[in-house]
Design an enzyme around this catalytic site. Structure first.
Site, PDB file in Angstrom:
ATOM      1  N   GLU A 428      -2.597  31.083  50.462  1.00 22.90           N
ATOM      2  CA  GLU A 428      -2.466  31.486  49.062  1.00 22.90           C
ATOM      3  C   GLU A 428      -2.687  32.997  48.950  1.00 22.90           C
ATOM      4  O   GLU A 428      -3.742  33.505  49.303  1.00 22.90           O
ATOM      5  CB  GLU A 428      -3.526  30.725  48.240  1.00 22.90           C
ATOM      6  CG  GLU A 428      -3.773  31.284  46.868  1.00 22.90           C
ATOM      7  CD  GLU A 428      -4.939  30.578  46.156  1.00 22.90           C
ATOM      8  OE1 GLU A 428      -5.577  29.686  46.759  1.00 22.90           O
ATOM      9  OE2 GLU A 428      -5.202  30.933  45.000  1.00 22.90           O
ATOM     10  N   ASP A 509      -7.909  29.066  48.215  1.00 23.16           N
ATOM     11  CA  ASP A 509      -9.269  29.366  47.763  1.00 23.16           C
ATOM     12  C   ASP A 509     -10.001  28.087  47.387  1.00 23.16           C
ATOM     13  O   ASP A 509      -9.386  27.118  46.949  1.00 23.16           O
ATOM     14  CB  ASP A 509      -9.239  30.276  46.528  1.00 23.16           C
ATOM     15  CG  ASP A 509      -8.753  31.673  46.876  1.00 23.16           C
ATOM     16  OD1 ASP A 509      -8.745  32.005  48.080  1.00 23.16           O
ATOM     17  OD2 ASP A 509      -8.372  32.412  45.947  1.00 23.16           O
ATOM     18  N   ASP A 511     -11.468  27.131  44.849  1.00 23.97           N
ATOM     19  CA  ASP A 511     -11.725  27.068  43.405  1.00 23.97           C
ATOM     20  C   ASP A 511     -10.627  26.232  42.737  1.00 23.97           C
ATOM     21  O   ASP A 511      -9.777  25.663  43.415  1.00 23.97           O
ATOM     22  CB  ASP A 511     -11.805  28.476  42.800  1.00 23.97           C
ATOM     23  CG  ASP A 511     -10.508  29.254  43.012  1.00 23.97           C
ATOM     24  OD1 ASP A 511      -9.497  28.645  43.446  1.00 23.97           O
ATOM     25  OD2 ASP A 511     -10.501  30.473  42.754  1.00 23.97           O
ATOM     26  N   ASP A 513      -8.028  27.030  40.895  1.00 23.86           N
ATOM     27  CA  ASP A 513      -6.673  27.499  41.154  1.00 23.86           C
ATOM     28  C   ASP A 513      -6.206  27.121  42.551  1.00 23.86           C
ATOM     29  O   ASP A 513      -5.072  26.703  42.747  1.00 23.86           O
ATOM     30  CB  ASP A 513      -6.608  29.029  41.017  1.00 23.86           C
ATOM     31  CG  ASP A 513      -6.199  29.434  39.613  1.00 23.86           C
ATOM     32  OD1 ASP A 513      -5.892  28.526  38.811  1.00 23.86           O
ATOM     33  OD2 ASP A 513      -6.194  30.654  39.337  1.00 23.86           O
TER      34      ASP A 513
END
Ligand code: 0RA
Length: 649
Positions: A428, A509, A511, A513
């Site tokens: 990403e 990541d 998180d 997102d």
């Protein structure tokens, strides 16, 4: 079924010693985790048979503390009379002799069947102890066994005014390794399916291991129709009523019956579940091919007759788009491709199912013309969309994305050309991509940075051209070099044997997102490169959440619990040390060294392998999770919040 089925009609085939010596041959591999639960199915199947014979409408399953489980039914009760040949009670014969069961003849046969169909005696053999309690002829009879051997004769312990059988057992844990505890979810899921397939049979499962008993009750008067309604519960159905078809045909060894429920919805996938004698055949077989043949024929001939079709005939795939169906066949002597009964191979079943369905569905369409038109129209739409997708793929092919065409500029390829040792990281964002490029082992690790969120392909099911035109997706297809699409007939479809890397690793990541981007990538892989997931080529990298530092010493934590444990350890010799904790918000915050040490080094990293327990479930999961329907999605995420964040598809 004859009612004078007494003690003497029990056949005895083999002794029991073999079961404990080679449990794998009888109850499945005791080390793979499923064998322990097979014991339950084997015992429950006997009670289901009593239901099929018309004598039992309730089964109670109790999961108890101490590793025991009991199955109670309200059938006729196991016969208690003397067995002529053995001079012991018929119950003892059934409980201790392998393959002892009802006589296999035309009027009565064991219909429901466990994985290996060896009966309750095999379970007795692998149990530390087993107890049978029989309510019959106004008396309660009881017998105990240890490792399959009776420790007392069958004796009367009381009186009763009902009938039925209760079997309680404690599996011998020296035989079962790996999974050694009964899992309520697994039992509940399986027995719910059993209840759906046996309309009117109530199955109550009680977990007595917690502080309060946990009870789950299944009773479906609607049987397989209700099963189909449930599969379609989150979908917009095309017609309100589930279509029900039943029929039977005589064959040499007895009667084959076919029960079928079907309903179309606005979904794109097909969900057809196949069963033989109440056992799921996950790879289908001759009942499935018979059903498919009949569907294509019925819909096409109706469409032609009513002039609803302009162009070519509709393909099978077009006709089955959005179909949910259960096909349940009962057969006196079925053949399967393997021990696990995943695929039915009895050849006569194909034409039996095909003729029954063709005849009855034709009648149904004639009697319900407005509904039939909706079904045909949906198939015509599916056919147009498929044609458009084919053209879009063709264009992509001509641009060289599918073969030749060279590698994408963004790809930092590895040096090795041996796919078996090569890995590709889908990363990403460009900054994390930069760290990964510097930190990697460039001999075997390739890095493909992807910018932002890739296209949600689930929302483009009617506009597949957009998927093929998408830049990020073209880049992925090019880098993999293994084609795209799941159509087995098309040579340019995805073929994992052509993959340039045998490990596809998604690195996002830690998180929300990141989780979303990971789901988008998995959705693309599932819909366009399904075999990559099914055959186990896809992994999820696990970057750490925290770095914990004390002086020059630093450690990484992948969960909050791990973080707390590390802090406690660091404080052991000096409780006042003010310890540094860094929370990584993204991969980009790690330098190349850190990324290599924590996440990419094959010697030390942990990765999650993406697996599918059930393709039907995964289909529906992506449909709900990534589809258009917002309330459904919210509901699904709330219900499965934990699984979704762990992304255990
Ligand atoms: C053999 C014959 C009959 C019933 C059974 C076995 C039987 C076995 C089990 C195992 C669990 N529950 C069961 N219920 C019944 C027929 C008996 C008759 O004709 O009365």
């Amino acid at each position: 079924m004859s009612d004078d089925y007494g003690a003497s009609s029990i056949q005895v085939l083999e002794g029991l010693e073999a079961v404990r010596k080679r449990p794998g041959m009888y109850i499945g591999d005791p080390h793979d985790g499923s064998a322990l639960h097979h014991c339950i199915w084997e015992v429950v199947d006997n009670s289901v048979d009593e239901h099929l014979a018309g004598y039992n409408n309730k089964i109670e399953v109790d999961v108890n503390p101490g590793g025991t489980l009991s199955v109670r039914d309200f059938g006729r009760g196991i016969p208690v009379g003397m067995h002529e040949e053995y001079q012991i009670s018929a119950a003892e014969v059934i409980m201790t002799k392998l393959h002892a069961g009802g006589k296999f003849d035309n009027s009565s046969y064991k219909v429901s069947g466990g994985l290996h169909g060896v009966g309750v005696s095999a379970v007795n053999a692998v149990s530390e102890w087993m107890k049978v309690t029989i309510h019959r002829d106004g008396k309660i009879h009881e017998q105990m066994y240890e490792k399959g051997v009776p420790v007392s004769p069958l004796s009367v312990v009381g009186e009763c005014d009902d009938t039925g059988t209760q079997i309680t057992f404690k599996p011998d844990l020296s035989i079962f390794t790996n999974v050694v505890e009964f899992e309520f979810e697994q039992i509940d899921t399986r027995l719910k399916e059993t209840a759906f397939l046996n309309a009117g049979l109530e199955i109550v499962i009680t977990d007595n291991r917690g502080e309060e008993p946990h009870v789950s009750n299944h009773l479906y008067e609607g049987g397989i129709s209700e099963f189909v309604s449930q599969i379609n519960s989150h979908r917009q159905v095309l017609h309100k009523d589930v279509i029900l078809i039943t029929g039977e045909r005589e064959i040499e060894v007895g009667t084959v019956t076919v029960d079928l429920a079907l309903q179309w919805s606005d979904a794109f996938s097909e969900s057809i579940l196949c069963y033989t004698n109440i056992i799921r055949n996950k790879d289908g077989g001759t009942h499935l091919s018979g059903l498919r043949g009949a569907l294509t024929k019925s819909v096409n001939s109706y469409a032609k007759k009513k002039n609803l079709l302009k162009g070519d005939s509709l393909s099978g795939e077009d006709v089955r788009e959005g179909l949910a169906s259960i096909v349940s066949v009962k057969h006196p002597d079925p053949s399967f491709s393997s021990q696990t009964k995943d695929k039915l191979v009895s050849s006569e079943v194909s034409s039996i199912v095909e003729t029954v369905v063709y005849e009855k569905l034709g009648e149904y369409f004639e009697e319900n013309p407005s509904m039939a038109k909706l079904i045909v129209d949906k198939a015509v739409l599916a056919s147009k969309a498929r044609e458009a997708a084919r053209k879009a793929k063709d264009l992509t092919r001509r641009k060289g994305v599918l073969e030749g065409g060279g590698l994408p500029g963004k790809l930092a390829d590895c040096q090795s050309r041996d796919p078996n040792e090569c890995e590709i990281y889908l990363v990403e964002g460009d900054s994390a991509g930069g760290s990964a490029k510097t930190g990697r082992d460039r001999r075997i690790q390739a890095i493909l940075p992807l910018r932002g969120k890739i296209l949600n392909v689930e929302r483009q099911r009617r506009n597949v051209a957009k998927v093929f035109q998408n830049n990020e997706i073209q880049t992925i297809i090019r880098a993999f070099g293994a084609g795209v699409g799941n159509d087995e007939e098309d040579e340019s479809s995805f073929n994992p044997e052509k993959l340039r890397y045998r490990k596809i690793i998604i690195m996002t990541d830690a998180d929300v997102d990141g989780a979303h981007i990971r789901t988008l990538m998995l959705t693309f892989l599932w819909r366009f490169m399904k075999r990559a997931i099914v055959e186990g080529y896809v992994y999820i990298a696990q970057p750490p959440l925290y770095q914990i530092t004390k002086g020059r010493n630093s450690k990484y934590a992948f969960t909050d619990e791990e973080r707390d444990k590390i802090i406690d350890e660091m404080k052991i010799d000096n409780p006042n040390a003010k310890i540094g904790i860094q929370r990584y918000k993204g991969l980009g915050e790690m330098n190349p060294d850190q990324l290599w040490n924590t996440t990419m080094n094959p010697e030390t990293r942990t990765m999650l392998k993406v697996t599918v327990a059930d393709a039907e479930d995964s289909d529906r999961m992506f449909e709900i999770l990534m589809g258009e329907d917002v309330p459904d999605r919210r509901h699904f995420i709330e219900k499965h919040a934990k699984e979704v964040t762990n992304l255990d598809i």
